[in-house]
Design an enzyme around this catalytic site. Structure first.
Site, mmCIF file in Angstrom:
data_model
loop_
_atom_site.group_PDB
_atom_site.id
_atom_site.type_symbol
_atom_site.label_atom_id
_atom_site.label_comp_id
_atom_site.label_asym_id
_atom_site.label_seq_id
_atom_site.Cartn_x
_atom_site.Cartn_y
_atom_site.Cartn_z
ATOM 1 N N HIS A 5 116.603 -20.504 81.832
ATOM 2 C CA HIS A 5 117.100 -20.421 80.468
ATOM 3 C C HIS A 5 117.812 -19.099 80.196
ATOM 4 O O HIS A 5 118.670 -19.037 79.326
ATOM 5 C CB HIS A 5 115.961 -20.631 79.473
ATOM 6 N N SER A 47 120.924 -19.716 73.384
ATOM 7 C CA SER A 47 119.844 -20.600 72.996
ATOM 8 C C SER A 47 120.003 -20.977 71.523
ATOM 9 O O SER A 47 121.015 -21.547 71.140
ATOM 10 C CB SER A 47 118.497 -19.943 73.294
#
Length: 178
Positions: free
Chosen positions: A166, A49
């Site tokens: 994610h 991320s």
């Protein structure tokens, strides 16, 4: 992050000061080599991320510092990040690429900083993403893998999981494969 060091520490590397986070990471890596704890060839790094943005910058800023880099569910195209999924919500942290902020954002946009003249210096890199990521669009990793291959980077592994989100994987088995 920065919660462990307080909000001032976090704010010290926002927007046009983002380079400080990259410099800190490079300094730690260089210190590990200088003290003989490891070598450049044995030193690897991994981040996901926002940590994927950090890893992308390690790849483009300091390719010879690491023996391998793993970049997971990354933010890599700082010109378009605000138009994809949750990207618009991060403009307070990074800036707005549709304004004069692009002048400093470009300096830490890994996708835009792939240098064909350094292609042979890039260490082996693995990019992972997830088709169903609802925060960072998989196009960041897709485009970066394609760009690295286009310039002749010697070892680019790309893996896109189609389940999960994610976090990159939906099960422990998938995580182990990555």
């Amino acid at each position: 992050g920065g919660g462990e060091f307080g909000p001032e520490w976090h704010r010290a590397a926002l927007r046009e000061k983002r380079h400080k986070a990259f410099e800190d990471f490079e300094a730690v890596a260089q210190d590990l080599v200088r003290r003989g704890i490891t070598t450049h060839q044995q030193l690897g790094c991994i981040g996901a991320s926002n940590g994927g943005l950090l890893m992308g910058n390690m790849l483009t800023r300091s390719p010879t510092l690491f023996g391998a880099i793993v970049i997971q569910v990354p933010l890599l195209d700082m010109k378009r990040y605000n138009k994809l999924l949750a990207g618009a919500s991060w403009m307070a942290e990074f800036g707005n690429p549709d304004t004069s902020d692009w002048s400093y954002l470009r300096r830490f946009s890994p996708y835009h900083n792939v240098d064909p003249s350094r292609a042979e210096e890039y260490p082996p890199v693995m990019l992972t993403t997830n088709t169903r990521d609802d925060r960072v669009h998989p196009s960041h990793a897709r485009k970066m893998a394609a760009r690295l291959r286009e310039v002749g980077a010697r070892c680019v592994v790309y893996c896109e999981n189609t389940e999960g989100g994610h976090g990159g994987a939906s099960t422990g088995e998938q995580e182990a494969q990555l």
